[in-house]
Design an enzyme around this catalytic site. Structure first.
Site, PDB file in Angstrom:
ATOM      1  N   GLY A   1      -6.125  -5.589  -3.113  1.00 60.48           N
ATOM      2  CA  GLY A   1      -6.690  -4.787  -2.021  1.00 60.48           C
ATOM      3  C   GLY A   1      -5.684  -3.786  -1.479  1.00 60.48           C
ATOM      4  O   GLY A   1      -6.044  -2.652  -1.116  1.00 60.48           O
ATOM      5  N   ASP A   2      -4.431  -4.175  -1.435  1.00 65.66           N
ATOM      6  CA  ASP A   2      -3.385  -3.256  -0.955  1.00 65.66           C
ATOM      7  C   ASP A   2      -3.257  -2.073  -1.909  1.00 65.66           C
ATOM      8  O   ASP A   2      -3.082  -0.931  -1.488  1.00 65.66           O
ATOM      9  CB  ASP A   2      -2.026  -3.958  -0.869  1.00 65.66           C
ATOM     10  N   ALA A   3      -3.320  -2.368  -3.207  1.00 68.36           N
ATOM     11  CA  ALA A   3      -3.221  -1.305  -4.214  1.00 68.36           C
ATOM     12  C   ALA A   3      -4.412  -0.360  -4.086  1.00 68.36           C
ATOM     13  O   ALA A   3      -4.250   0.869  -4.144  1.00 68.36           O
ATOM     14  CB  ALA A   3      -3.164  -1.908  -5.614  1.00 68.36           C
TER      15      ALA A   3
ATOM     16  N   GLY B   1      -3.737   1.912  -1.379  1.00 65.70           N
ATOM     17  CA  GLY B   1      -2.675   2.862  -1.741  1.00 65.70           C
ATOM     18  C   GLY B   1      -3.217   4.022  -2.557  1.00 65.70           C
ATOM     19  O   GLY B   1      -2.902   5.191  -2.281  1.00 65.70           O
TER      20      GLY B   1
ATOM     21  N   THR C   1       0.842  -1.212   0.000  1.00 62.97           N
ATOM     22  CA  THR C   1       0.000   0.000   0.000  1.00 62.97           C
ATOM     23  C   THR C   1       0.871   1.253   0.000  1.00 62.97           C
ATOM     24  O   THR C   1       0.602   2.209  -0.743  1.00 62.97           O
ATOM     25  CB  THR C   1      -0.919  -0.012   1.244  1.00 62.97           C
TER      26      THR C   1
END
Ligand code: 26A
Length: 348
Positions: A298-300, A303, A69
């Protein structure tokens, strides 16, 4: 124009090296893994890493959810916008992480443990699913002392937005709470991801202790369901859970909480504290032939969202930035972003 302040976003969690390969049903079965899950490795899993490397042509890719992220937010923000804290060993895996964050322009302040190896995450890809199995190693030894070192705490005091990867609830709740208190005391933004179903399920007490401080709470549909089960909510429907999350008691009443539940290809759900409506934001369409894997999607999303939040953009635009970055990331190998950098546009 006023000069932009550096390092406005601070992220905290577990830096890991992903050992990622395309696997199959038999591999999942051998290690008793679900196709789409994230767990902490037990003894029975420790053979997985060598197995992936020796028999499945695994690649080593920088991982760790909130580090992904942080790289993603930095990808979209001006240089020197993001700093990330976490624990690594003194080994070649840590050197690989340093290379990756350097490419991304992400500043890291790692606590280096001379005894423990850098944490690793076995990633088994089957279709659009990913199974994550983490051996935390040095990441598990992150401590409040590191965060409170004068040079690190100065970065905290300078920052305006904090992002906690929920996996850190298994590691160092006191560091999470120190950032939570700093945010509430100075009306800064405190954002948390639930990260995986086992976090609200098995780390309920420490998650709940941080809840009054959440300005943003982010999860996916499986994490929302796990939260609902752990808290005995009458409905496990993500549209109901997102409203519950938004309306939990809040310490800093100067900001309304925003709760966000992503649902893969289904619309992203958003609830705002005190408002009845649950907003729905369709994701950006993508031809499934263009998807490489969904590790780190999901992390992206988080971010891109944080990039918008740091720049004071509208909720709509921040969500769209998250969806844009997620679409970019799933076309790469693992939790990565394309270089040369692509520029965000509201319509592509
Ligand atoms: C404590 N655990 C289980 C973890 C993780 C984790 N990051 C931090 N702590 N388990 C998996 N990940 C990371 O999640 C990313 C995908 O969302 C993996 O390293 C992967 O890059």
């Amino acid at each position: 124009m006023a000069a932009t302040k550096d390092f406005r976003l601070v992220c905290l969690e577990n830096p890991l090296l992903d050992i990622q390969a395309v696997g199959d049903e038999a591999l999942l079965k051998k290690y008793n893994l679900k196709a789409n899950d994230a767990i902490l490795a037990e003894k029975e899993h420790l053979g997985l890493y060598e197995d992936l490397l020796n028999n499945f042509d695994a690649k080593l890719i920088a991982g760790g959810a909130a580090q992904n992220t942080a790289r993603g937010a930095q990808y979209m923000l001006p240089p020197n916008s993001v700093v990330y804290f976490g624990g690594v060993g003194n080994d070649k895996y840590a050197a690989t992480l340093h290379d990756a964050v350097k490419t991304a322009g992400l500043r890291v302040e790692y606590r280096v443990d001379e005894q423990q190896p850098t944490g690793r995450c076995g990633v088994v890809i089957t279709g659009h699913n990913r199974s994550l199995c983490t051996d935390l190693g040095a990441a598990n030894h992150y401590d409040l002392d590191h965060l409170k070192k004068p040079e690190n705490w100065a970065l905290v005091e300078n920052a305006e937005v904090f992002y906690i990867g929920g996996y850190h609830f298994t590691v160092c709740p006191p560091a999470i709470m120190a950032l939570a208190e700093e945010a509430a005391a100075k009306n800064k933004i405190f954002a948390v991801s639930l990260s995986a179903p086992f976090i609200p399920q098995f780390f309920k007490e420490v998650v709940d202790a941080s809840a009054p401080y959440w300005d943003y709470i982010i999860g996916n549909e499986a994490e929302a369901e796990a939260y609902a089960v752990a808290h005995d909510l009458p409905s496990k429907d993500p549209k109901d859970v997102v409203k519950v999350l938004a309306n939990l008691p809040k310490k800093n009443t100067q900001r309304k909480r925003i709760a966000i539940v992503t649902q893969g290809t289904e619309p992203t759900l958003v609830a705002i504290q005190g408002e009845d409506e649950v907003k729905e934001f369709p994701v950006r369409a993508i031809d499934s032939a263009l998807i490489n894997d969904c590790n780190g999607a999901g992390d992206a999303f988080a971010g891109g969202l944080l990039a918008g939040v740091v720049q004071g953009e509208s909720l709509e635009q921040s969500i769209d930035k998250g969806q844009w970055l997620a679409k970019l990331s799933i076309q790469e190998l693992g939790p990565s972003y394309p270089f040369p950098k692509q520029a965000y546009s509201a319509s592509s």
